[in-house]
Design a protein around this motif. Sequence first.
Motif, PDB file in Angstrom:
ATOM      1  N   GLY A  72      87.516  36.603  45.360  1.00 48.31           N
ATOM      2  CA  GLY A  72      88.320  35.692  44.559  1.00 48.31           C
ATOM      3  C   GLY A  72      87.869  35.518  43.132  1.00 48.31           C
ATOM      4  O   GLY A  72      88.470  34.742  42.376  1.00 48.31           O
ATOM      5  N   ASN A 238      89.609  34.423  49.540  1.00 40.16           N
ATOM      6  CA  ASN A 238      90.012  33.039  49.412  1.00 40.16           C
ATOM      7  C   ASN A 238      89.147  32.361  48.342  1.00 40.16           C
ATOM      8  O   ASN A 238      87.920  32.367  48.438  1.00 40.16           O
ATOM      9  N   THR A 239      89.784  31.788  47.328  1.00 34.07           N
ATOM     10  CA  THR A 239      89.020  31.138  46.250  1.00 34.07           C
ATOM     11  C   THR A 239      88.710  29.676  46.549  1.00 34.07           C
ATOM     12  O   THR A 239      88.018  29.031  45.778  1.00 34.07           O
TER      13      THR A 239
END
Length: 244
Positions: A72, A238-239
Amino acid sequence: MSTPAHTSPNPHVLDNPAWAALSGAHTAFAEYPAGGGARAARYSRDVSPFAALADPEDPRSWADLRALVGDGEVASLAGVLTPPDGWETLGRIPGVQLVDTSLRAEPTPEAVRLGAADVPEVLELIRLTEPGPFLPRTVELGTYLGIRRQGRLVAMAGERLRPPGWTEISAVCTHPDHRGQGLATRLVRAVAAGIRERGEVPFLHTSASNTRAIRLYESIGFTLRRRPFFLAVRAPGNTAANFS
């Protein structure tokens, strides 16, 4: 720190100059993902924002870049490349690469060498003129020269990427109050003189929209070689964890 993998040579070293510099003259400034045989690298984050891939067509290079920057996270790249599935392109700026074919390289007596003590003033000139990314330790990449008027830094140029046999001229800028005096041209010639003394050839990059600068460079002896892109890309992942 890992070391870069050996890869097949590119058709021309200037097709991938950041990788050539990071795996050569600029190894001391390079960061690699953990493990041996890295196929991606980036400059220390206070030196330059750029990362590089050993082979943009090789999925393993992109995997190493993801391992290096983190899921991310964002990487800045340059070249003619298309990120693979899962990577997000956040920005894409068309650029040009020009090479010295007939430049008259010569020192200029009024140029002074810039170093660490000059960084605050350099960063202020960069902020005002926006020639491209410049960070607190960028001056360590090579020779940076400036011209002062009444003690004030009003123009500068220096060396950035150093692929084998070549050196990039970068951060060419002049304070708005002092444009039209040929200061940038004199500094480009002076930086080029130092590059030529090492037996290397000057080259440079700029935005394709910077037509004024392109006309200037062509008028003093540079020739368009290639049209790369400057990209900001986000790695898959996924950030959300970055904000927890």
